[in-house]
Design an enzyme around this catalytic site. Sequence first.
Site, PDB file in Angstrom:
ATOM      1  N   LYS A 172       7.277 -20.248   2.313  1.00 56.38           N
ATOM      2  CA  LYS A 172       6.197 -20.640   3.225  1.00 56.38           C
ATOM      3  C   LYS A 172       4.883 -20.413   2.500  1.00 56.38           C
ATOM      4  O   LYS A 172       4.328 -19.313   2.502  1.00 56.38           O
ATOM      5  CB  LYS A 172       6.211 -19.846   4.527  1.00 56.38           C
ATOM      6  N   GLY A 203       3.446 -23.636   7.815  1.00 51.62           N
ATOM      7  CA  GLY A 203       3.289 -23.129   9.168  1.00 51.62           C
ATOM      8  C   GLY A 203       2.416 -21.896   9.152  1.00 51.62           C
ATOM      9  O   GLY A 203       2.227 -21.270   8.105  1.00 51.62           O
ATOM     10  N   ASP A 204       1.863 -21.553  10.290  1.00 53.58           N
ATOM     11  CA  ASP A 204       0.983 -20.387  10.301  1.00 53.58           C
ATOM     12  C   ASP A 204       1.797 -19.098  10.364  1.00 53.58           C
ATOM     13  O   ASP A 204       2.988 -19.097  10.679  1.00 53.58           O
ATOM     14  CB  ASP A 204      -0.043 -20.464  11.434  1.00 53.58           C
ATOM     15  N   GLY A 205       1.127 -18.000  10.038  1.00 45.22           N
ATOM     16  CA  GLY A 205       1.812 -16.721   9.959  1.00 45.22           C
ATOM     17  C   GLY A 205       2.413 -16.247  11.266  1.00 45.22           C
ATOM     18  O   GLY A 205       3.587 -15.831  11.304  1.00 45.22           O
ATOM     19  N   PRO A 206       1.645 -16.262  12.372  1.00 45.48           N
ATOM     20  CA  PRO A 206       2.190 -15.736  13.625  1.00 45.48           C
ATOM     21  C   PRO A 206       3.428 -16.480  14.130  1.00 45.48           C
ATOM     22  O   PRO A 206       4.236 -15.900  14.858  1.00 45.48           O
ATOM     23  CB  PRO A 206       1.011 -15.903  14.600  1.00 45.48           C
ATOM     24  N   VAL A 208       5.610 -19.305  12.094  1.00 48.57           N
ATOM     25  CA  VAL A 208       6.650 -19.491  11.083  1.00 48.57           C
ATOM     26  C   VAL A 208       6.854 -18.225  10.252  1.00 48.57           C
ATOM     27  O   VAL A 208       7.993 -17.817   9.984  1.00 48.57           O
ATOM     28  CB  VAL A 208       6.321 -20.690  10.182  1.00 48.57           C
ATOM     29  N   GLY A 209       5.761 -17.591   9.826  1.00 44.97           N
ATOM     30  CA  GLY A 209       5.898 -16.372   9.048  1.00 44.97           C
ATOM     31  C   GLY A 209       6.642 -15.296   9.806  1.00 44.97           C
ATOM     32  O   GLY A 209       7.541 -14.632   9.262  1.00 44.97           O
ATOM     33  N   GLU A 247       2.602  -7.363  -1.677  1.00 47.81           N
ATOM     34  CA  GLU A 247       1.422  -7.190  -2.537  1.00 47.81           C
ATOM     35  C   GLU A 247       0.228  -7.577  -1.684  1.00 47.81           C
ATOM     36  O   GLU A 247       0.077  -8.736  -1.309  1.00 47.81           O
ATOM     37  CB  GLU A 247       1.551  -8.065  -3.796  1.00 47.81           C
ATOM     38  N   CYS A 281      -7.216 -10.278  -5.680  1.00 46.62           N
ATOM     39  CA  CYS A 281      -6.971  -8.990  -5.022  1.00 46.62           C
ATOM     40  C   CYS A 281      -7.210  -7.813  -5.958  1.00 46.62           C
ATOM     41  O   CYS A 281      -7.484  -6.710  -5.497  1.00 46.62           O
ATOM     42  CB  CYS A 281      -5.550  -8.947  -4.483  1.00 46.62           C
ATOM     43  N   GLU A 381     -12.262  -5.160   1.697  1.00 45.52           N
ATOM     44  CA  GLU A 381     -12.117  -6.234   0.719  1.00 45.52           C
ATOM     45  C   GLU A 381     -12.919  -7.453   1.169  1.00 45.52           C
ATOM     46  O   GLU A 381     -12.669  -8.015   2.230  1.00 45.52           O
ATOM     47  CB  GLU A 381     -10.639  -6.598   0.565  1.00 45.52           C
TER      48      GLU A 381
END
Length: 478
Positions: A172, A203-206, A208-209, A247, A281, A381
């Site tokens: 994803k 797909g978005d995280g909430p 599909v993730g 990570e 990062c 960050e």
Amino acid sequence: MLISCNFYIDGQWIDPVEPGPVHAIVNPADEKIIGTVLMGGKNDAHAAVDAARRAFDGYSQTSLAERRALLARLQAVFERRYTEMAQAISTEMGAPCDLAYDSQAECGPGHIKAALAAAESFAFESRSGPNGDLVCEPIGVCALITPWNWPINQIMSKLAPALLTGCTVVLKPSEFAPLSARLVAEFVHEAGYPSGVFNMLYGDGPVVGNELAEHPLVDMVSFTGSTAAGISVAKAAAGTVKRVVQELGGKSANIVFADTDLASTIRRGVRQAFNNTGQSCNAPTRMLVERPVYEQAIALAAEYGAQVQVAHPSQRGDVIGPLAMKRQFDTVQRYIGLGIQSGARLLIGGEGKPEGFSAGYFVRPTIFADVTNDMVIAREEIFGPVLCMMVFDTEEVAIRIANDSPFGLAAYVNTSDPVRAQRVARRLRAGTVSVNGVGQDYASPFGGFKQSGNGREWGRFGLHDYIEFKCINSDHSQ
């Protein structure tokens, strides 16, 4: 003509099971829509996982020699279509063309070569004792969730070892970096991998993730992204006790002692903080300078920072481009404003776009001096070209400031004293430490301490993420 990005599942290019939201692909250099991404839902995630599960029994039983040959073919396809990849990265996230070609795209074959080299000496089978045979087996179906800032670095550092060890994969990628991921799927298909070994959906995280993380048929999740999203992934995965490798974010300290070659050290520190428009990062965004040379370092940083050129991604040379999206532009502007409000000394840059840029998510490279470690800009960050400079009096204080962070991904030490360099490096709570500008190669472990994640990627260290150790005890005297 607009680009349309759909899914690659079970060896086929398909559309979502159910029509859902469509994500616009926006060129960050001019804010024009250049295509669309079809966004998936839970049923699409299930279809991808089911395909990977069906393929696992067969693919996991192939020989290491077969898998190495397939990965070598993938490398050959990547190298033949290398320019396409560099152009895709530059277009989707605004990376300057030279950076996209020389660094961003290069991560693809770089990680493949490192995985292949690691496999040459990796002990997939060994003795664990008088009666034990230790066997490394693929962990199973792996969900790879990757970000937009170094898209191919993150994809291939996960995909190469996963495929090499015999795992099957559901990728994803970020919907903000869809073009490079689509090319990866094309490369895998062209290399001849069996259907279902590699699957990709957007797909978005909430939605599909989360579905991939909690799915009972997914054996492992490898996630790169923000710390907040990583926490969400870990919680979703906890119910099935699957392996999670992460990570996450960083706020890396760059310690500058007075005995260093100050001009070259400051120049390098500014360039590293601003590289990829600060969207890395492990960027050294906290520069800690020993007091005797602090004001001199400030003057040098302002001088070198003012020389950094903001340009359209198509411009050749050592330049920085726009931020990847409006959301990130707004975030960086907010942090610059917070830095000014907190009383930090603004050396260069500030709020707003650089002169001459009315369109695009371009920002002014910004350097703050007299930052204290309790300021928001020193602790969170920012993910943009914003450098915070601080002063320290002693080695102990420098170490304390550097470690006084929720993150621990990378750190940097600059001194002409090799004994002190090693002493300080060993006390810094970070996964990688660069001494006097020496960088990292693909065979070295990459990952962090604390809220920067867990596990290590790259080279032979990445192979460990995708294997299970099985001990077979038997009577070896027979």
